[in-house]
Design a protein around this motif. Structure first.
Motif, PDB file in Angstrom:
ATOM      1  N   ALA A 224       0.836  -1.206   0.000  1.00 12.69           N
ATOM      2  CA  ALA A 224       0.000   0.000   0.000  1.00 12.69           C
ATOM      3  C   ALA A 224       0.869   1.253   0.000  1.00 12.69           C
ATOM      4  N   LYS A 225       0.314   2.346  -0.503  1.00 18.22           N
ATOM      5  CA  LYS A 225       1.001   3.632  -0.512  1.00 18.22           C
ATOM      6  C   LYS A 225       0.521   4.478   0.664  1.00 18.22           C
ATOM      7  N   LEU A 226       1.457   5.018   1.437  1.00 26.73           N
ATOM      8  CA  LEU A 226       1.103   5.955   2.503  1.00 26.73           C
ATOM      9  C   LEU A 226       1.098   7.366   1.937  1.00 26.73           C
ATOM     10  N   VAL A 227       0.033   8.109   2.250  1.00 32.26           N
ATOM     11  CA  VAL A 227      -0.119   9.488   1.793  1.00 32.26           C
ATOM     12  C   VAL A 227      -0.443  10.361   2.998  1.00 32.26           C
ATOM     13  N   LEU A 228       0.187  11.521   3.085  1.00 23.78           N
ATOM     14  CA  LEU A 228      -0.087  12.468   4.163  1.00 23.78           C
ATOM     15  C   LEU A 228      -0.913  13.619   3.624  1.00 23.78           C
ATOM     16  N   VAL A 229      -1.980  13.971   4.353  1.00 23.54           N
ATOM     17  CA  VAL A 229      -2.855  15.075   3.946  1.00 23.54           C
ATOM     18  C   VAL A 229      -3.170  15.943   5.159  1.00 23.54           C
ATOM     19  N   SER A 230      -3.024  17.249   4.992  1.00 23.46           N
ATOM     20  CA  SER A 230      -3.413  18.202   6.041  1.00 23.46           C
ATOM     21  C   SER A 230      -4.726  18.857   5.649  1.00 23.46           C
ATOM     22  N   SER A 231      -5.775  18.604   6.425  1.00 24.48           N
ATOM     23  CA  SER A 231      -7.086  19.183   6.139  1.00 24.48           C
ATOM     24  C   SER A 231      -7.105  20.664   6.489  1.00 24.48           C
ATOM     25  N   PRO A 232      -7.927  21.450   5.799  1.00 24.75           N
ATOM     26  CA  PRO A 232      -8.029  22.876   6.116  1.00 24.75           C
ATOM     27  C   PRO A 232      -8.505  23.089   7.552  1.00 24.75           C
ATOM     28  N   SER A 233      -7.731  23.847   8.335  1.00 24.59           N
ATOM     29  CA  SER A 233      -8.098  24.099   9.728  1.00 24.59           C
ATOM     30  C   SER A 233      -7.269  25.250  10.303  1.00 24.59           C
ATOM     31  N   PRO A 234      -7.801  26.468  10.262  1.00 19.09           N
ATOM     32  CA  PRO A 234      -7.071  27.618  10.816  1.00 19.09           C
ATOM     33  C   PRO A 234      -6.746  27.473  12.298  1.00 19.09           C
ATOM     34  N   LYS A 235      -7.589  26.752  13.038  1.00 10.87           N
ATOM     35  CA  LYS A 235      -7.369  26.615  14.479  1.00 10.87           C
ATOM     36  C   LYS A 235      -6.243  25.637  14.805  1.00 10.87           C
ATOM     37  N   ASN A 236      -5.932  24.737  13.883  1.00 11.54           N
ATOM     38  CA  ASN A 236      -4.953  23.694  14.171  1.00 11.54           C
ATOM     39  C   ASN A 236      -3.671  23.765  13.352  1.00 11.54           C
ATOM     40  N   THR A 255       4.302  10.964  -0.348  1.00  4.99           N
ATOM     41  CA  THR A 255       3.517  12.058  -0.916  1.00  4.99           C
ATOM     42  C   THR A 255       2.812  12.841   0.182  1.00  4.99           C
ATOM     43  N   TYR A 256       2.883  14.168   0.082  1.00  6.09           N
ATOM     44  CA  TYR A 256       2.240  15.037   1.076  1.00  6.09           C
ATOM     45  C   TYR A 256       1.449  16.125   0.371  1.00  6.09           C
ATOM     46  N   GLU A 257       0.201  16.301   0.782  1.00 10.66           N
ATOM     47  CA  GLU A 257      -0.679  17.328   0.225  1.00 10.66           C
ATOM     48  C   GLU A 257      -1.220  18.179   1.370  1.00 10.66           C
ATOM     49  N   ASP A 258      -0.857  19.458   1.366  1.00 12.26           N
ATOM     50  CA  ASP A 258      -1.356  20.378   2.389  1.00 12.26           C
ATOM     51  C   ASP A 258      -2.502  21.193   1.797  1.00 12.26           C
ATOM     52  N   LEU A 259      -3.728  20.851   2.182  1.00 12.70           N
ATOM     53  CA  LEU A 259      -4.910  21.515   1.633  1.00 12.70           C
ATOM     54  C   LEU A 259      -5.087  22.924   2.187  1.00 12.70           C
ATOM     55  N   GLY A 266     -11.575  26.386  -2.737  1.00 12.08           N
ATOM     56  CA  GLY A 266     -12.673  27.336  -2.603  1.00 12.08           C
ATOM     57  C   GLY A 266     -13.339  27.320  -1.239  1.00 12.08           C
ATOM     58  N   ILE A 267     -12.575  26.992  -0.192  1.00 13.40           N
ATOM     59  CA  ILE A 267     -13.148  26.986   1.151  1.00 13.40           C
ATOM     60  C   ILE A 267     -13.560  28.402   1.544  1.00 13.40           C
ATOM     61  N   ASP A 268     -14.799  28.542   1.974  1.00 13.34           N
ATOM     62  CA  ASP A 268     -15.332  29.826   2.449  1.00 13.34           C
ATOM     63  C   ASP A 268     -15.466  29.722   3.965  1.00 13.34           C
ATOM     64  N   ALA A 285     -16.611  19.807   3.832  1.00 14.52           N
ATOM     65  CA  ALA A 285     -16.181  18.438   3.537  1.00 14.52           C
ATOM     66  C   ALA A 285     -16.481  18.059   2.087  1.00 14.52           C
ATOM     67  N   LYS A 286     -17.564  18.584   1.522  1.00 16.67           N
ATOM     68  CA  LYS A 286     -17.874  18.304   0.121  1.00 16.67           C
ATOM     69  C   LYS A 286     -16.770  18.812  -0.793  1.00 16.67           C
ATOM     70  N   LYS A 287     -16.235  19.986  -0.484  1.00 19.03           N
ATOM     71  CA  LYS A 287     -15.172  20.563  -1.309  1.00 19.03           C
ATOM     72  C   LYS A 287     -13.873  19.769  -1.182  1.00 19.03           C
ATOM     73  N   VAL A 288     -13.547  19.392   0.041  1.00 17.39           N
ATOM     74  CA  VAL A 288     -12.333  18.602   0.265  1.00 17.39           C
ATOM     75  C   VAL A 288     -12.476  17.216  -0.363  1.00 17.39           C
ATOM     76  N   SER A 289     -13.621  16.583  -0.182  1.00 15.83           N
ATOM     77  CA  SER A 289     -13.834  15.233  -0.713  1.00 15.83           C
ATOM     78  C   SER A 289     -13.824  15.229  -2.236  1.00 15.83           C
ATOM     79  N   ALA A 290     -14.337  16.293  -2.848  1.00 18.07           N
ATOM     80  CA  ALA A 290     -14.316  16.385  -4.310  1.00 18.07           C
ATOM     81  C   ALA A 290     -12.883  16.454  -4.820  1.00 18.07           C
ATOM     82  N   TYR A 291     -12.061  17.268  -4.153  1.00 15.65           N
ATOM     83  CA  TYR A 291     -10.669  17.418  -4.592  1.00 15.65           C
ATOM     84  C   TYR A 291      -9.865  16.158  -4.306  1.00 15.65           C
TER      85      TYR A 291
END
Length: 326
Positions: A224-236, A255-259, A266-268, A285-291
């Motif tokens: 399996a491939k390990l992937v790192l993702v940072s979800s949008p979160s100004p507080k964290n 692979t690392y993706e910082d959202l 288009g996070i509002d 979550a819809k925007k993040v899941s789509a991307y």
């Protein structure tokens, strides 16, 4: 003299009785610890959360999950498996738990591979900056030392769920959502820009980093491939945290993706967060899941199973999701 001798005998009997009691107690603690210990002998922090998530994954049909998501509440608030299936046709499961420690992430990962063969494992990175060891949250020196050496103290909450069936652990309102938790509440984030370019680095927890490397090695050994993702979160999230994760990812060819740096999402922040920038709500979550759904599909060539009769239950659940998502 006889009275003196009698007192000594009584004292010795009491001492022997105490030693016998303590010896018996030690035997009971050791045996109970073995009973409560996980069969993988994995180090865990939250036994109830880990056992619950294990049970949820094992309720899925064997070898049907393509992607496993791990992490804390940022994970189960950001990634929606049913949306990804509806849009791309691959299956995924959210193995995130509240305040998840990396030791728990690793234990859940191992349990998931007992019944599943995911091609991709996604780790949401917020948990890399949370202390792994329970002693970091405790001021009780004695309990900390016991937790290090005696299983029943290390797994002290197992007694609560040792006799609870897995069915009762997995009964919850959103069980069809494969671990994703839908929140429709809106509480805006009003703090403005938060990802300011910087050379600063926020060190990852040392034990968390140890488990991250173990997770990478485990994924590689299981294809399996390990992937790192940072979800949008100004507080964290901060640029200093981004830099540390990015450094590790480059050094270890992961692979690392910082959202948080992806404006295309288009996070509002006036409408896409449930609690002032800590977690995303359903719209966010819809925007993040789509991307993320599209990115994983293209990058890893995940198969589209929407017309496969073996995945009819996914089709039905995703149709139900699609009809209720707006």
């Amino acid at each position: 003299m006889k009275k003196e001798s009698g007192k000594w005998k009584t004292t010795l009997k009491m001492a022997a009785g105490s030693v016998g009691f303590l010896a018996g107690l030690c035997v009971v603690l050791i045996l109970a610890g073995r009973f409560l210990c996980r069969k993988s002998n994995a180090d865990i922090y939250d036994t109830t959360a880990v056992r619950t998530k294990d049970a949820e994954v094992k309720n899925e049909v064997k070898d049907t999950i393509d992607v496993v998501f791990l992490g804390d509440s940022e994970c189960y608030s950001s990634f929606n498996p049913l949306q990804m299936f509806a849009e791309h046709g691959y299956t995924s499961f959210i193995c995130g738990t509240s305040a998840q420690r990396m030791c728990d992430s690793y234990a859940i990962l191992q349990a998931a591979f007992e019944t599943q063969t995911p091609e991709v494992v996604v780790l949401e990175t917020n948990c890399l900056f949370r202390s792994v060891k329970s002693k970091g949250d405790s001021k009780d020196y004695v309990l900390d030392r016991l937790s290090d050496h005696v299983e029943i103290f290390k797994n002290h909450s197992r007694w609560k769920d040792a006799f609870v069936s897995t069915n009762s652990l997995t009964k919850k309102k959103d069980e069809k959502n494969r671990g994703f938790i839908k929140r429709s509440t809106v509480k805006p984030y009003e703090g403005g820009a938060y990802m300011h370019a910087s050379e600063e680095r926020k060190s990852m927890d040392a034990d968390a980093e140890k488990y991250l490397l173990l997770m990478k090695e485990y994924c590689e050994s299981h294809g399996a491939k390990l992937v790192l993702v940072s979800s949008p979160s100004p507080k964290n999230w901060t640029y200093a945290k981004h830099n540390s994760v990015s450094d590790w990812a480059q050094e270890n060819a992961v692979t690392y993706e910082d959202l948080n740096l992806n404006d295309a999402l288009g996070i509002d922040w006036a409408s896409d967060t449930k609690d002032g920038g800590d977690h995303l709500n359903f719209d966010g979550a819809k925007k993040v899941s789509a991307y993320v759904g599209n990115w994983l599909s293209e990058a890893y060539g995940l198969k589209d199973k929407r017309n496969n009769p073996d995945y009819k239950h996914w089709e039905e659940d995703s149709v139900e999701y699609a009809s209720a998502r707006n």
